[in-house]
Scaffold this motif. Structure first.
Motif, PDB file in Angstrom:
ATOM      1  N   LEU A 239      63.463  16.337  29.592  1.00  0.00           N
ATOM      2  CA  LEU A 239      63.650  16.363  28.135  1.00  0.00           C
ATOM      3  C   LEU A 239      64.088  17.743  27.659  1.00  0.00           C
ATOM      4  CD1 LEU A 239      60.532  14.260  27.068  1.00  0.00           C
ATOM      5  CD2 LEU A 239      62.933  13.564  26.849  1.00  0.00           C
ATOM      6  N   ARG A 240      63.576  18.786  28.294  1.00  0.00           N
ATOM      7  CA  ARG A 240      63.991  20.139  27.931  1.00  0.00           C
ATOM      8  C   ARG A 240      65.427  20.409  28.373  1.00  0.00           C
ATOM      9  NH1 ARG A 240      58.478  21.668  29.203  1.00  0.00           N
ATOM     10  NH2 ARG A 240      59.061  21.910  31.394  1.00  0.00           N
ATOM     11  N   ALA A 241      65.855  19.767  29.448  1.00  0.00           N
ATOM     12  CA  ALA A 241      67.163  20.085  30.037  1.00  0.00           C
ATOM     13  C   ALA A 241      68.300  19.257  29.464  1.00  0.00           C
ATOM     14  CB  ALA A 241      67.101  19.873  31.558  1.00  0.00           C
ATOM     15  N   VAL A 242      68.046  18.015  29.084  1.00  0.00           N
ATOM     16  CA  VAL A 242      69.140  17.079  28.833  1.00  0.00           C
ATOM     17  C   VAL A 242      70.032  17.515  27.666  1.00  0.00           C
ATOM     18  CG1 VAL A 242      67.743  15.580  27.323  1.00  0.00           C
ATOM     19  CG2 VAL A 242      69.732  14.641  28.543  1.00  0.00           C
ATOM     20  N   ARG A 243      69.438  18.012  26.593  1.00  0.00           N
ATOM     21  CA  ARG A 243      70.253  18.389  25.440  1.00  0.00           C
ATOM     22  C   ARG A 243      71.184  19.565  25.775  1.00  0.00           C
ATOM     23  NH1 ARG A 243      70.279  17.253  20.132  1.00  0.00           N
ATOM     24  NH2 ARG A 243      71.123  18.830  18.710  1.00  0.00           N
ATOM     25  N   TYR A 309      64.041   7.568  25.559  1.00  0.00           N
ATOM     26  CA  TYR A 309      64.955   6.712  24.795  1.00  0.00           C
ATOM     27  C   TYR A 309      65.587   7.500  23.651  1.00  0.00           C
ATOM     28  CZ  TYR A 309      66.767   2.712  22.205  1.00  0.00           C
ATOM     29  OH  TYR A 309      67.599   1.835  21.555  1.00  0.00           O
ATOM     30  N   GLU A 310      64.774   8.224  22.900  1.00  0.00           N
ATOM     31  CA  GLU A 310      65.287   8.993  21.761  1.00  0.00           C
ATOM     32  C   GLU A 310      66.301  10.038  22.213  1.00  0.00           C
ATOM     33  OE1 GLU A 310      62.295  10.759  19.339  1.00  0.00           O
ATOM     34  OE2 GLU A 310      62.041   8.964  18.127  1.00  0.00           O
ATOM     35  N   ALA A 311      66.007  10.699  23.330  1.00  0.00           N
ATOM     36  CA  ALA A 311      66.903  11.751  23.806  1.00  0.00           C
ATOM     37  C   ALA A 311      68.287  11.192  24.122  1.00  0.00           C
ATOM     38  CB  ALA A 311      66.301  12.424  25.045  1.00  0.00           C
ATOM     39  N   ILE A 312      68.325  10.070  24.842  1.00  0.00           N
ATOM     40  CA  ILE A 312      69.625   9.498  25.205  1.00  0.00           C
ATOM     41  C   ILE A 312      70.307   8.893  23.974  1.00  0.00           C
ATOM     42  CG2 ILE A 312      70.804   7.773  26.612  1.00  0.00           C
ATOM     43  CD1 ILE A 312      68.756   8.132  28.730  1.00  0.00           C
ATOM     44  N   SER A 313      69.534   8.240  23.121  1.00  0.00           N
ATOM     45  CA  SER A 313      70.105   7.651  21.916  1.00  0.00           C
ATOM     46  C   SER A 313      70.737   8.723  21.032  1.00  0.00           C
ATOM     47  CB  SER A 313      69.019   6.899  21.143  1.00  0.00           C
ATOM     48  OG  SER A 313      69.556   6.321  19.971  1.00  0.00           O
TER      49      SER A 313
END
Length: 645
Positions: A239-243, A309-313
Motif C-alpha cells: 500500500l505504501r509502494a503502489v501509489r 481495493y481502494e488503492a487499485i480503484s
C-alpha cells in the motif's frame, strides 16, 4: 526560357546517351552534385573531429561541451549527410562518394550511440521519475535547437531561476538531448541500436526503483502459506509502494519514453521500449492484490482487503492512461482482475460476517446488564465499514440484499432498515445493525429480572446509537435513523424504571400532602424503606456504561421519587417521631437529600462485575469453530492503518 548555360548547371542530362552524342562523353557536374559533395565534406570534417579513434578528439562528450553549437552543428551535419546519401543513391549509385558517406555515417552513429548511452547513465539522477514528471511539460515544449537559450539568454535564465530548480532544468535539457539523438539515429536507420541501449539502461532504473519501494515477486503459493501477521506487513508495504510506483515510476517512465521517442518515425520504438521496460514490474506489482484476495477469507482480513481495493480503484484511471498501448493491455487486465477478485472477497466476508452474528450461541448474560461484547465487536466492525462506503458502494452495486436470512420475513423492507436511507450500502449496513439488535433481543431473555433485561437493551442500543453518531455511519444512516433509535433507548430506560422501581413508586401515596391516618403513614414509611433499600441493593451491581444515559436514568428516577417523598416526609416526619405508638422503631430512615446520594451510587457496577467503559477499545472477535462470533480475542483495529472507530 532559361539560357543554355544555366540549363547545363541546374539540369542533369539523361544518363543514357542520346542520338548523335558519343557514349564516352564526360558527365557534367551539376549544382546539386556540388551541394551534396559539400555536405559530405562538412560532415567529414565534424565527424572526424569527434571520432573516438581520432587523435584530434580531446573532449569526452559532445553534448557536455560548453559550446552547445558544436552538438547542434554535428547533428545538422549528420542530417545533411543523410540527404547526400539519398541523393547519390538516386542519381549516382556507383559513386565513390556514396561509399565515403556510408563510412562516415557508421562512424557518426557509433559516436551517437556512445553519447546516448553516456547521457542515460551519467544523467541518471536528473532522469529520475520524479524529476521527469515535474519537467515533462517543459521538456515537451523544448526542442534541441532551443537548448542554448537556457544558457545564452540572461533574461530566460533569470526567469528559469524563479520557476524551476537546477535539477529540473538539467532534466529538461537531458531529455531534449536524448530526443535529438534518438531522432537522428532513427532517421538514419539505426533505431534498433538506439532502442536496445535505451531498454537496457532504463529497465535497470525501473527495476531498482521498484526494489527500493519494496515491490516483490510473490506468487499465490508463497502468499497462501504466510501467516496473517506476516501477510499484513506485506500488504502495508504494498500500500505504501503502489501509489509511488504508478504515479511516479511508471508515469515518469512513460513521460520519458514519450519525450525521447516523440518523433514521427518513433512510434513503434516508443511502444516497444515502454512495454519491455515496465511490463514485468507492473505485473508483479498488480498481481499481488489478486493473490491476497484468493487466500482464505476471514473477518479480520476485511479492512486490508478494502484498502487494497481502494488503492487499485483510485489508481485505475492512471493505470489506464499510462498503460494505454495494446502491448501493455495485460497490465490493465491485471488491475481489473485484481479489483474483481477483491470485490468478490469483500462480498464473501460480508456474508460470512452476517452469518457469524446469526450463529452466535453465547448463553452467558453480561454481568450487570452492560454492553455485550457482540455489540462492541459488531458496531466497531460496521463503523469501520462505513469508512469504506465509496468502495463498498462499488462492490455492492450488483449484490442486492435478499431475504435468505434466519430473521423473520417481516424484517425485510422494515422501516428500521430502509426509512430515510437511500444508498444500497447504507441499507446493507443498517441491516447488519438490525441483525445484531435482533440477536440482542434474545440475549435479554437470559436475565432473571425483566427490569435488568430492559436495562441491558437500553445499554446496548445506546452503544449502537453513540457509535453511529460518532462515526461515518451518521452520514449513511441519517439523522432520522438516529433519532428513532434514541427514542427506543428512552423507551427501554422507561421500561426499566417502571419494572425495576415499581415497588418504590407504589410505596408512596399518590397525594403526599393529603391527610392520612397515622397507622397508614407508618405503613408507607415502612414500605418505602424496605422497597428503596432492597431495590438499591439489588441494582447496585447493575451497569449503565454510557455516562449520559446513566445520568438521564438517575435524574428521571430522582424526579419521580424525591419530590413525592420530600412532601410526604415534611408533612408527616414530626408526627411519626412524636407518635408514642412507634416505640423505638426507626420509621424515618432516609432524609430527602439521602435519596440522591443513594441514587448517585447506582449503575457503576461492582468490582468483578465485568463492567466496561463505553469508551474502551472494543474487543475483536474471531469466528469460533461453529462459525459464530466469539468475543474473547484481541482487536484487529489497532493494526489498521489510519482508521479508528
Amino acid at each position: 526560357m532559361p539560357r543554355k548555360g544555366m540549363r547545363t548547371i541546374f539540369f542533369k542530362p539523361s544518363s543514357s546517351p542520346t542520338a548523335g552524342t558519343p557514349s564516352s562523353s564526360p558527365q557534367r557536374v551539376t549544382f546539386s552534385d556540388s551541394l551534396m559533395d559539400e555536405n559530405i565534406q562538412i560532415a567529414r570534417s565534424l565527424i572526424t573531429k569527434w571520432d573516438d579513434t581520432s587523435q584530434s578528439c580531446s573532449i569526452s562528450s559532445l553534448f557536455s561541451s560548453d559550446n552547445r553549437q558544436d552538438a547542434k552543428d554535428y547533428l545538422k551535419a549528420v542530417y545533411d549527410l543523410q540527404t547526400a546519401m539519398h541523393y547519390f543513391i538516386t542519381h549516382h549509385s556507383t559513386s565513390d562518394k556514396l561509399v565515403l558517406a556510408q563510412t562516415l555515417m557508421q562512424t557518426a552513429m557509433k559516436r551517437l550511440e556512445r553519447e546516448f548511452y553516456q547521457m542515460l547513465k551519467i544523467n541518471g539522477e536528473y532522469l529520475d521519475h520524479e524529476s521527469v514528471s515535474v519537467s515533462s511539460s517543459r521538456a515537451s515544449r523544448a526542442s534541441f535547437s532551443d537548448l542554448e537559450d537556457y544558457e545564452v539568454s540572461e533574461t530566460e535564465s533569470r526567469i528559469s531561476d524563479d520557476a524551476i530548480s537546477e535539477m529540473e532544468r538539467v532534466s529538461t535539457a537531458a531529455m531534449a538531448d536524448l530526443k535529438a539523438i534518438a531522432d537522428c539515429m532513427i532517421s538514419a536507420g539505426y533505431g534498433k541500436e538506439c532502442a536496445r541501449i535505451y531498454k537496457i539502461i532504463r529497465k535497470s532504473v525501473v527495476d531498482e526503483a521498484l526494489y527500493h519501494l519494496g515491490v516483490e515477486r510473490l506468487n499465490f503459493n508463497v502468499i497462501h502459506k504466510m501467516d496473517w501477521d506476516v501477510l499484513e506487513i506485506k500488504i502495508k508495504n504494498w500500500l505504501r509502494a503502489v501509489r509511488t510506483a504508478v504515479k511516479t515510476v511508471f508515469a515518469g517512465e512513460r513521460i520519458l519514453c514519450d519525450t525521447v521517442f516523440s518523433g514521427p518515425s518513433s512510434a513503434s520504438i516508443r511502444v516497444s521500449c515502454f512495454s519491455q521496460i515496465v511490463k514485468e514490474g507492473a505485473l508483479d506489482l498488480l498481481v499481488f492484490p489478486e493473490n491476497v484476495a484468493k487466500c482464505k477469507k476471514t473477518p479480520e482480513k476485511m479492512f486490508r482487503t478494502l484498502d487494497l481495493y481502494e488503492a487499485i480503484s483510485d489508481l485505475s484511471p492512471d493505470i489506464a492512461s499510462i498503460f494505454s498501448f495494446e502491448s501493455t493491455s495485460a497490465v490493465r487486465s491485471q488491475a481489473a482482475n485484481s479489483l474483481i477478485r477483491l470485490g468478490e472477497a469483500v462480498r464473501t466476508m460480508l456474508a460470512d460476517f452476517e452469518a457469524a452474528i446469526h450463529k452466535d450461541t453465547s448463553k452467558t448474560p453480561v454481568p450487570g446488564g452492560g454492553v455485550h461484547p457482540l455489540t462492541r465487536y459488531v458496531m466497531n466492525y460496521i463503523a469501520f465499514l462505513a469508512d469504506y462506503s465509496g468502495s463498498l458502494a462499488e462492490i455492492d452495486a450488483e449484490w442486492p440484499l435478499t431475504s435468505n436470512s434466519p430473521l423473520p420475513e417481516a424484517y425485510f423492507g422494515s422501516p428500521e432498515s430502509s426509512d430515510s436511507i437511500s444508498s444500497p450500502i447504507a441499507v446493507r449496513l443498517a441491516w447488519l445493525i438490525l441483525v445484531v439488535l435482533c440477536k440482542l433481543d434474545g440475549k435479554a431473555e437470559l436475565y432473571k429480572e425483566v427490569a435488568q433485561s430492559y436495562l441491558f437493551l437500553a445499554n446496548n442500543l445506546q452503544y449502537v446509537v453513540v457509535k453511529v453518531r460518532s462515526s461515518n455511519l451518521k452520514f449513511l444512516l441519517g439523522e432520522e435513523w438516529i433519532v428513532k433509535h434514541e427514542a427506543k433507548v428512552r423507551q427501554y430506560a422507561a421500561n426499566y424504571e417502571r419494572m425495576g422501581w415499581d415497588k418504590v413508586f407504589a410505596s408512596l401515596p399518590e397525594n403526599p400532602t393529603a391527610e392520612i391516618p397515622i397507622p397508614q403513614v407508618r405503613n408507607c414509611f415502612r414500605r418505602f424503606n424496605l422497597s428503596f433499600e432492597d431495590t438499591c441493593k439489588r441494582h447496585s451491581s447493575w451497569i449503565v456504561s454510557d455516562p449520559k444515559l446513566r445520568d438521564e436514568i438517575k435524574i428521571s428516577l430522582a424526579k419521580r421519587i424525591a419530590p413525592v417523598y420530600r412532601d410526604f416526609y415534611e408533612k408527616y416526619r414530626v408526627r411519626v417521631l412524636r407518635d408514642p405508638s412507634t416505640g423505638n422503631e426507626p420509621l424515618v430512615r432516609f432524609a430527602p437529600d439521602d435519596l440522591g446520594n443513594h441514587l448517585s451510587d447506582l449503575f457503576h457496577g461492582t468490582i468483578g462485575s465485568g463492567s466496561v467503559s463505553s469508551h474502551s477499545t472494543a474487543p475483536y472477535s474471531r469466528t469460533n469453530g461453529s462459525g459464530s462470533v466469539s468475543s474473547h480475542s484481541t482487536s484487529p483495529y489497532s493494526s489498521h492503518g489510519g482508521r479508528s472507530p
